[in-house]
Design a protein around this motif. Sequence first.
Motif, PDB file in Angstrom:
ATOM      1  N   ILE A 147       0.852  -1.180   0.000  1.00  0.00           N
ATOM      2  CA  ILE A 147       0.000   0.000   0.000  1.00  0.00           C
ATOM      3  C   ILE A 147       0.895   1.240   0.000  1.00  0.00           C
ATOM      4  CG2 ILE A 147      -1.745   1.324   1.274  1.00  0.00           C
ATOM      5  CD1 ILE A 147      -2.815  -1.284   0.124  1.00  0.00           C
ATOM      6  N   PRO A 148       0.753   2.146  -0.979  1.00  0.00           N
ATOM      7  CA  PRO A 148       1.571   3.353  -0.981  1.00  0.00           C
ATOM      8  C   PRO A 148       1.326   4.179   0.281  1.00  0.00           C
ATOM      9  CG  PRO A 148       0.408   3.103  -3.066  1.00  0.00           C
ATOM     10  CD  PRO A 148      -0.174   2.098  -2.129  1.00  0.00           C
ATOM     11  N   TYR A 149       2.351   4.864   0.750  1.00  0.00           N
ATOM     12  CA  TYR A 149       2.164   5.693   1.938  1.00  0.00           C
ATOM     13  C   TYR A 149       2.955   6.991   1.827  1.00  0.00           C
ATOM     14  CZ  TYR A 149       6.697   3.984   3.736  1.00  0.00           C
ATOM     15  OH  TYR A 149       8.029   3.671   3.899  1.00  0.00           O
ATOM     16  N   VAL A 150       2.494   7.974   2.612  1.00  0.00           N
ATOM     17  CA  VAL A 150       3.144   9.276   2.703  1.00  0.00           C
ATOM     18  C   VAL A 150       3.434   9.539   4.175  1.00  0.00           C
ATOM     19  CG1 VAL A 150       2.871  11.772   2.363  1.00  0.00           C
ATOM     20  CG2 VAL A 150       1.948  10.169   0.655  1.00  0.00           C
ATOM     21  N   THR A 151       4.624  10.028   4.464  1.00  0.00           N
ATOM     22  CA  THR A 151       4.982  10.316   5.848  1.00  0.00           C
ATOM     23  C   THR A 151       6.052  11.395   5.880  1.00  0.00           C
ATOM     24  OG1 THR A 151       5.655   9.320   7.953  1.00  0.00           O
ATOM     25  CG2 THR A 151       6.802   8.567   5.988  1.00  0.00           C
ATOM     26  N   SER A 152       6.369  11.863   7.082  1.00  0.00           N
ATOM     27  CA  SER A 152       7.485  12.779   7.263  1.00  0.00           C
ATOM     28  C   SER A 152       8.720  11.982   7.667  1.00  0.00           C
ATOM     29  CB  SER A 152       7.155  13.803   8.357  1.00  0.00           C
ATOM     30  OG  SER A 152       6.133  14.677   7.932  1.00  0.00           O
ATOM     31  N   ASP A 153       9.877  12.627   7.620  1.00  0.00           N
ATOM     32  CA  ASP A 153      11.129  11.971   8.023  1.00  0.00           C
ATOM     33  C   ASP A 153      11.223  12.000   9.547  1.00  0.00           C
ATOM     34  OD1 ASP A 153      13.638  10.932   8.320  1.00  0.00           O
ATOM     35  OD2 ASP A 153      14.579  12.184   6.790  1.00  0.00           O
ATOM     36  N   ASN A 154      10.446  11.115  10.167  1.00  0.00           N
ATOM     37  CA  ASN A 154      10.355  11.089  11.621  1.00  0.00           C
ATOM     38  C   ASN A 154      11.679  10.719  12.286  1.00  0.00           C
ATOM     39  OD1 ASN A 154       7.388  11.558  12.253  1.00  0.00           O
ATOM     40  ND2 ASN A 154       7.253   9.958  10.717  1.00  0.00           N
ATOM     41  N   TYR A 155      12.442   9.860  11.627  1.00  0.00           N
ATOM     42  CA  TYR A 155      13.739   9.459  12.193  1.00  0.00           C
ATOM     43  C   TYR A 155      14.667  10.670  12.317  1.00  0.00           C
ATOM     44  CZ  TYR A 155      18.117   6.908  12.868  1.00  0.00           C
ATOM     45  OH  TYR A 155      19.320   6.451  13.377  1.00  0.00           O
ATOM     46  N   HIS A 156      14.759  11.444  11.244  1.00  0.00           N
ATOM     47  CA  HIS A 156      15.613  12.636  11.280  1.00  0.00           C
ATOM     48  C   HIS A 156      15.080  13.651  12.290  1.00  0.00           C
ATOM     49  CE1 HIS A 156      18.546  15.522  10.052  1.00  0.00           C
ATOM     50  NE2 HIS A 156      17.653  16.361   9.537  1.00  0.00           N
ATOM     51  N   GLY A 157      13.752  13.710  12.413  1.00  0.00           N
ATOM     52  CA  GLY A 157      13.156  14.603  13.408  1.00  0.00           C
ATOM     53  C   GLY A 157      13.589  14.242  14.815  1.00  0.00           C
ATOM     54  N   GLY A 158      13.632  12.941  15.110  1.00  0.00           N
ATOM     55  CA  GLY A 158      14.111  12.493  16.420  1.00  0.00           C
ATOM     56  C   GLY A 158      15.567  12.864  16.637  1.00  0.00           C
ATOM     57  N   GLN A 159      16.361  12.770  15.586  1.00  0.00           N
ATOM     58  CA  GLN A 159      17.773  13.148  15.677  1.00  0.00           C
ATOM     59  C   GLN A 159      17.927  14.647  15.959  1.00  0.00           C
ATOM     60  OE1 GLN A 159      19.094  11.572  11.794  1.00  0.00           O
ATOM     61  NE2 GLN A 159      20.519  10.271  12.953  1.00  0.00           N
ATOM     62  N   ILE A 160      17.128  15.455  15.270  1.00  0.00           N
ATOM     63  CA  ILE A 160      17.192  16.906  15.487  1.00  0.00           C
ATOM     64  C   ILE A 160      16.833  17.236  16.936  1.00  0.00           C
ATOM     65  CG2 ILE A 160      16.191  19.137  14.872  1.00  0.00           C
ATOM     66  CD1 ILE A 160      15.691  18.012  12.069  1.00  0.00           C
ATOM     67  N   ALA A 161      15.781  16.573  17.453  1.00  0.00           N
ATOM     68  CA  ALA A 161      15.354  16.817  18.833  1.00  0.00           C
ATOM     69  C   ALA A 161      16.478  16.496  19.815  1.00  0.00           C
ATOM     70  CB  ALA A 161      14.110  15.994  19.152  1.00  0.00           C
ATOM     71  N   ALA A 162      17.152  15.373  19.603  1.00  0.00           N
ATOM     72  CA  ALA A 162      18.260  14.981  20.478  1.00  0.00           C
ATOM     73  C   ALA A 162      19.391  16.005  20.405  1.00  0.00           C
ATOM     74  CB  ALA A 162      18.770  13.597  20.085  1.00  0.00           C
ATOM     75  N   ILE A 287       9.621  20.052  16.332  1.00  0.00           N
ATOM     76  CA  ILE A 287      10.026  19.535  15.028  1.00  0.00           C
ATOM     77  C   ILE A 287       8.802  19.651  14.121  1.00  0.00           C
ATOM     78  CG2 ILE A 287      10.964  17.591  13.748  1.00  0.00           C
ATOM     79  CD1 ILE A 287      12.820  18.722  15.953  1.00  0.00           C
ATOM     80  N   LYS A 288       8.920  20.493  13.115  1.00  0.00           N
ATOM     81  CA  LYS A 288       7.756  20.826  12.292  1.00  0.00           C
ATOM     82  C   LYS A 288       7.613  19.907  11.087  1.00  0.00           C
ATOM     83  CE  LYS A 288       5.872  24.555   9.413  1.00  0.00           C
ATOM     84  NZ  LYS A 288       4.477  24.342   9.827  1.00  0.00           N
ATOM     85  N   GLN A 289       6.403  19.375  10.931  1.00  0.00           N
ATOM     86  CA  GLN A 289       6.024  18.689   9.694  1.00  0.00           C
ATOM     87  C   GLN A 289       5.335  19.706   8.782  1.00  0.00           C
ATOM     88  OE1 GLN A 289       4.603  14.513  10.063  1.00  0.00           O
ATOM     89  NE2 GLN A 289       3.921  15.154  12.077  1.00  0.00           N
ATOM     90  N   ASP A 290       5.626  19.639   7.503  1.00  0.00           N
ATOM     91  CA  ASP A 290       4.970  20.539   6.564  1.00  0.00           C
ATOM     92  C   ASP A 290       3.646  19.915   6.150  1.00  0.00           C
ATOM     93  OD1 ASP A 290       4.139  22.110   4.391  1.00  0.00           O
ATOM     94  OD2 ASP A 290       6.210  22.628   3.885  1.00  0.00           O
ATOM     95  N   LEU A 291       2.581  20.266   6.872  1.00  0.00           N
ATOM     96  CA  LEU A 291       1.286  19.620   6.659  1.00  0.00           C
ATOM     97  C   LEU A 291       0.702  19.927   5.285  1.00  0.00           C
ATOM     98  CD1 LEU A 291      -0.465  19.855  10.131  1.00  0.00           C
ATOM     99  CD2 LEU A 291       1.135  18.184   9.236  1.00  0.00           C
ATOM    100  N   GLU A 292       0.996  21.105   4.751  1.00  0.00           N
ATOM    101  CA  GLU A 292       0.483  21.431   3.418  1.00  0.00           C
ATOM    102  C   GLU A 292       1.124  20.536   2.360  1.00  0.00           C
ATOM    103  OE1 GLU A 292      -0.621  25.259   0.624  1.00  0.00           O
ATOM    104  OE2 GLU A 292       0.381  25.564   2.553  1.00  0.00           O
ATOM    105  N   LYS A 293       2.426  20.323   2.474  1.00  0.00           N
ATOM    106  CA  LYS A 293       3.105  19.453   1.507  1.00  0.00           C
ATOM    107  C   LYS A 293       2.692  17.995   1.701  1.00  0.00           C
ATOM    108  CE  LYS A 293       7.141  22.265   0.416  1.00  0.00           C
ATOM    109  NZ  LYS A 293       8.620  22.372   0.447  1.00  0.00           N
ATOM    110  N   ILE A 294       2.447  17.591   2.943  1.00  0.00           N
ATOM    111  CA  ILE A 294       1.954  16.236   3.198  1.00  0.00           C
ATOM    112  C   ILE A 294       0.606  16.042   2.512  1.00  0.00           C
ATOM    113  CG2 ILE A 294       1.042  14.675   4.964  1.00  0.00           C
ATOM    114  CD1 ILE A 294       3.176  15.756   6.867  1.00  0.00           C
ATOM    115  N   ALA A 295      -0.290  17.016   2.693  1.00  0.00           N
ATOM    116  CA  ALA A 295      -1.617  16.925   2.083  1.00  0.00           C
ATOM    117  C   ALA A 295      -1.518  16.868   0.565  1.00  0.00           C
ATOM    118  CB  ALA A 295      -2.472  18.114   2.516  1.00  0.00           C
TER     119      ALA A 295
END
Length: 327
Positions: A147-162, A287-295
């Motif tokens: 099933i195709p999926y769309v997501t943000s780079d959550n792994y990199h987001g966790g790295q940025i937070a750390a 850590i911001k997700q670009d919700l407009e680009k996700i949509a």
Amino acid sequence: MANMRDVAKKAGVGLGTVSRVINNSPSVNSETKKRVLQVIEELGYIPNEIARNLSTKKTNIIAFILPHSNHAFFSEITYHLEKYLYLKGYKLMICNSGSDREKELEFINMLKQNMVDGIIFLTNNPIDPYLDPDLPIISFDRQFANIPYVTSDNYHGGQIAAKKLLSKNPKKLVFIGNDAQGESSPIKTTLSQRRIGFLDYLKEKDFTNIEVLEYPKGDFFIPVEEVDRIITKHQDADGFFAISDMLAGVVLQTLEKLGKKIPRDASIIGFDGVKYYWNTTFQISSIKQDLEKIAEALVSTIIRKINKEQNIEPIILPVSYVKGDTL
């Protein structure tokens, strides 16, 4: 009231041409299409959408199945989804599942019965057996087989937070979240990548004084009293990474109740960057997700799926750090 014959007569075309314009057929040249649409507007002609749908088996409706629409993150992404679907000639149907698997399966049946043209799915339930790869279904933030999926780079987001929290030279860090799926789950939730990226970065930097606190229920909300209990138990920590901005806000409130001054006594970083959580007095560092680009990516992917395109690759969108008042 004007009918299709009236439109055809005034535009100087046949009924078939008017029908093709209404159904957005690519076989009509742009000049003729423009003339017919102008006449439709002038006469106030309203196509019989129900009859058209019966003949084409198209509804021009996309269902967005999500656990809760009363969550700021979902509310904002729904706004952008509706906007981009409308531009493509589709309407949006919101389906609140409440994380109820049976309700989700009922929504899938709507697609099988031609009640909607496609489905964008967000679920915490194992529903792989019901996700026929030939059906126009895509997933948001969850990975299912075929099933195709769309997501943000959550792994990199966790790295940025750390990285951001380590820049404050903390003594003890806490990850707090409600990602109950974990690595053993049949659902590959991309949310867990926030935790994994966070911990991997800390390990790489040899920081070991870390608490990982996960609420055991696979839902999007953690009761305030549970957060109070967790934070009170670990109030010696001076850095917190919350899996969402909503949760970061609860952490902030709890720490303030304990007499902590933020960010002097403790730093907090959330995830999502949703505008709802940003007020004029206290903004959460996030850590911001670009919700407009996700949509936009979700809309383009579901339309490709409706058009029966094959081998649609996952879309993973970048995240960024938004400075606030908590770090």
